[in-house]
Design a protein around this motif. Structure first.
Motif, PDB file in Angstrom:
ATOM      1  N   VAL A   1       0.869  -1.182   0.000  1.00  0.00           N
ATOM      2  CA  VAL A   1       0.000   0.000   0.000  1.00  0.00           C
ATOM      3  C   VAL A   1       0.901   1.225   0.000  1.00  0.00           C
TER       4      VAL A   1
ATOM      5  N   ASP B   1      -6.161   1.770  -1.693  1.00  0.00           N
ATOM      6  CA  ASP B   1      -4.841   2.439  -1.700  1.00  0.00           C
ATOM      7  C   ASP B   1      -4.983   3.839  -2.294  1.00  0.00           C
TER       8      ASP B   1
ATOM      9  N   HIS C   1       2.836  -2.043  -9.901  1.00  0.00           N
ATOM     10  CA  HIS C   1       1.517  -1.745  -9.351  1.00  0.00           C
ATOM     11  C   HIS C   1       0.501  -1.794 -10.473  1.00  0.00           C
TER      12      HIS C   1
ATOM     13  N   HIS D   1      -4.515   8.469  -5.814  1.00  0.00           N
ATOM     14  CA  HIS D   1      -3.845   7.177  -5.656  1.00  0.00           C
ATOM     15  C   HIS D   1      -2.321   7.329  -5.665  1.00  0.00           C
TER      16      HIS D   1
END
Length: 530
Positions: A344, A368, A493, A402
């Motif tokens: 995260v 997240d 990610h 984000h």
């Protein structure tokens, strides 16, 4: 009389010639200079009483100075060296209590001060028979007479109760009249804050009068914060006189809203404020976390230094609430490590310092993202723009919440190092949301004329301004991600795509896809970070 004057003069000379370190512990050289004894004797004292090696020079010096001010013979301290283990304020209070109860003056020697706890645990009748009080002396009446603002009538108590219990009974009666304290509230005070029983009545009265007359505490508020009764009224007076405001607010209002600060020494408060100044943190920030003033100045200093050692914390220094991160730093470090373990990235200042329940909710949901405040505060400070301007421009990108503030900070510093001006960055603010490696790759690509030819741009790369260059970088990155905004994530990610409008010219409209939250790791239960 002459002996007392000579002793006082001698002590003064000794104190003036002793250099004291606040952080260094006692050693043989220090003791030798403090008491004017040989190095051999001071070494012998430390060998016999090894516990003294854990006492700071400052504490030992202050204890010695207080004993001298109370006219106790300083030259006798080496023979009772363990007396240095007791705090100077404790000695002041013990001396005052022994006088208040009426113990015969010639019995209040240094030895009695040191054995104070043993003495007050003895029954009044025992102390009377052993000459601690004059013959036919009424100890309870003497204690009742200590109170000047309230008339306290003696009760039908026997002399077979410990001196400390008698003091407790008299103080209970005083508080029940002065504050309208109930029996249940009295019992709760002695259970939770038993230190009050060793506080002198004069000190309790003085503290109560300052709280009521200067800080406008109601009886109920004093009872709710009854630990203040064992505070130091002289210290509180010093705070009110020497620190009129804290962070632009009247110190009286600060102390009223956060009573625990009253227990902090005036010098410690000033040191904490000086530390903030040395780290370029505006004093106004203290009003958002006044709890910080309940920490020791050395602790505050170490935690402020630690802000510069953690990249994620560095990015939050410009946040008006950064002192919450300092106050809850141990918890914040654990939470940061935990979130990084779960991959995260968006560890906001709020999440790092919020309540355990709020953090647990964030971790369970596995979202997240932040609310964007940390990035906004950072850019407001760096770009010198209004927060509404920053938010309006950033909010055009669907994934801006984000992106962690630390990534925006690192990207900003990278662009500054590449000689881009702040105004160029402002007009292409979304570039700060993207990984540095991706930006660097596109900047290198745009140093070749072939790249412009491929985009049907009839210009030479030397003709492109820095502002235009950043715009092209944004366009090329997002064209590779179909103008979805997903270029903000590193390859490690993987995130679903979302649509955003008006980030760059000619971005298609109407493209949407449901965002799926990443699952929370089952290993979360192994970490005690709440």
């Amino acid at each position: 009389m002459l002996k007392t004057i000579c002793r006082s003069f001698s002590s003064k000379v000794v104190f003036e010639n002793v250099k004291v370190s606040e952080k260094q512990m006692i050693n043989a050289n220090f003791l030798a200079k403090l008491f004017g004894i040989s190095h051999v004797k001071s070494s012998g004292i430390l060998q016999k009483h090894k516990e003294l090696l854990s006492i700071s020079q400052k504490d030992a010096f202050n204890t010695t100075k207080v004993l001298a001010s109370l006219n106790y013979p300083v030259e006798e301290i080496p023979e009772r060296a363990m007396i240095l283990y007791v705090n100077e304020l404790t000695f002041q209070n013990r001396h005052e209590v022994l006088h208040e109860v009426g113990i015969t003056k010639n019995r209040i020697d240094m030895n009695l001060l040191f054995k104070y706890i043993t003495v007050v645990n003895k029954n009044v009748s025992f102390l009377m028979s052993n000459g601690y009080f004059p013959d036919d002396f009424d100890v309870q009446q003497k204690l009742c007479d200590c109170f000047e603002d309230i008339h306290v009538t003696p009760s039908d108590l026997t002399g077979n109760m410990p001196l400390k219990a008698l003091r407790q009974e008299v103080l209970n009666k005083y508080l029940s009249i002065k504050l309208k304290m109930t029996k249940k509230e009295n019992e709760k005070m002695w259970t939770s804050y038993s230190r009050v029983k060793h506080k002198s009545f004069r000190s309790v009265q003085k503290m109560m009068n300052i709280l009521i007359n200067d800080l406008n505490f109601s009886n109920e508020r004093i009872i709710k914060n009854v630990f203040l009764l064992y505070g130091d009224p002289e210290n509180l007076e010093t705070i009110l006189k020497t620190i009129p405001t804290i962070g632009g607010e009247d110190v009286k209002q600060v102390l009223y809203s956060r009573p625990k600060i009253i227990m902090t020494s005036a010098s410690a408060i000033r040191q904490c404020l000086d530390h903030l100044k040395s780290f370029n943190i505006p004093e106004q920030a203290i009003t958002r976390c006044t709890e910080l003033l309940t920490l020791g100045p050395d602790t505050v200093l170490e935690r402020l230094k630690d802000l510069n050692n953690v990249d994620e914390f560095q990015a939050l220094i410009t946040n008006p609430r950064v002192l919450r991160l300092v106050h809850y730093q141990s918890k914040a470090r654990l939470r940061l490590d935990y979130l990084q373990h779960l991959k995260v990235r968006c560890a906001s200042l709020h999440i790092l310092s919020c309540s355990a329940n709020a953090f647990a909710k964030f971790a369970r949901e596995g979202s997240d993202r932040t609310k964007g405040r940390d990035i906004i505060f950072f850019l407001v400070e760096k770009l010198k723009k209004d927060p509404s301007e920053i938010r309006e421009q950033l909010s055009r990108h669907p994934n801006w919440c984000h992106v962690p503030a630390v990534q925006a900070k690192q990207c900003y510093e990278y662009l500054i190092s590449k000689k881009f001006k702040k105004i160029d960055i402002f007009h292409n603010m979304h570039v700060l949301l993207y990984p540095i490696a991706r930006i660097d790759e596109k900047l290198k690509m745009l140093q070749n004329n072939d790249a412009y030819h491929d985009m049907n741009l009839n210009v030479n790369y030397t003709q492109v301004s820095n502002r235009q260059l950043l715009t092209l970088v944004l366009y090329i990155i997002e064209s590779e991600y179909h103008f979805t905004g997903d270029g903000v994530w590193n390859e490690s990610h993987v995130q679903p795509m979302e649509n955003f409008n008006n980030l760059l010219p000619d971005f298609p409209e109407g493209y949407q896809k449901i965002y799926k939250q990443p699952p929370i790791s089952t290993e979360s239960q192994r970490f005690n970070i709440l």
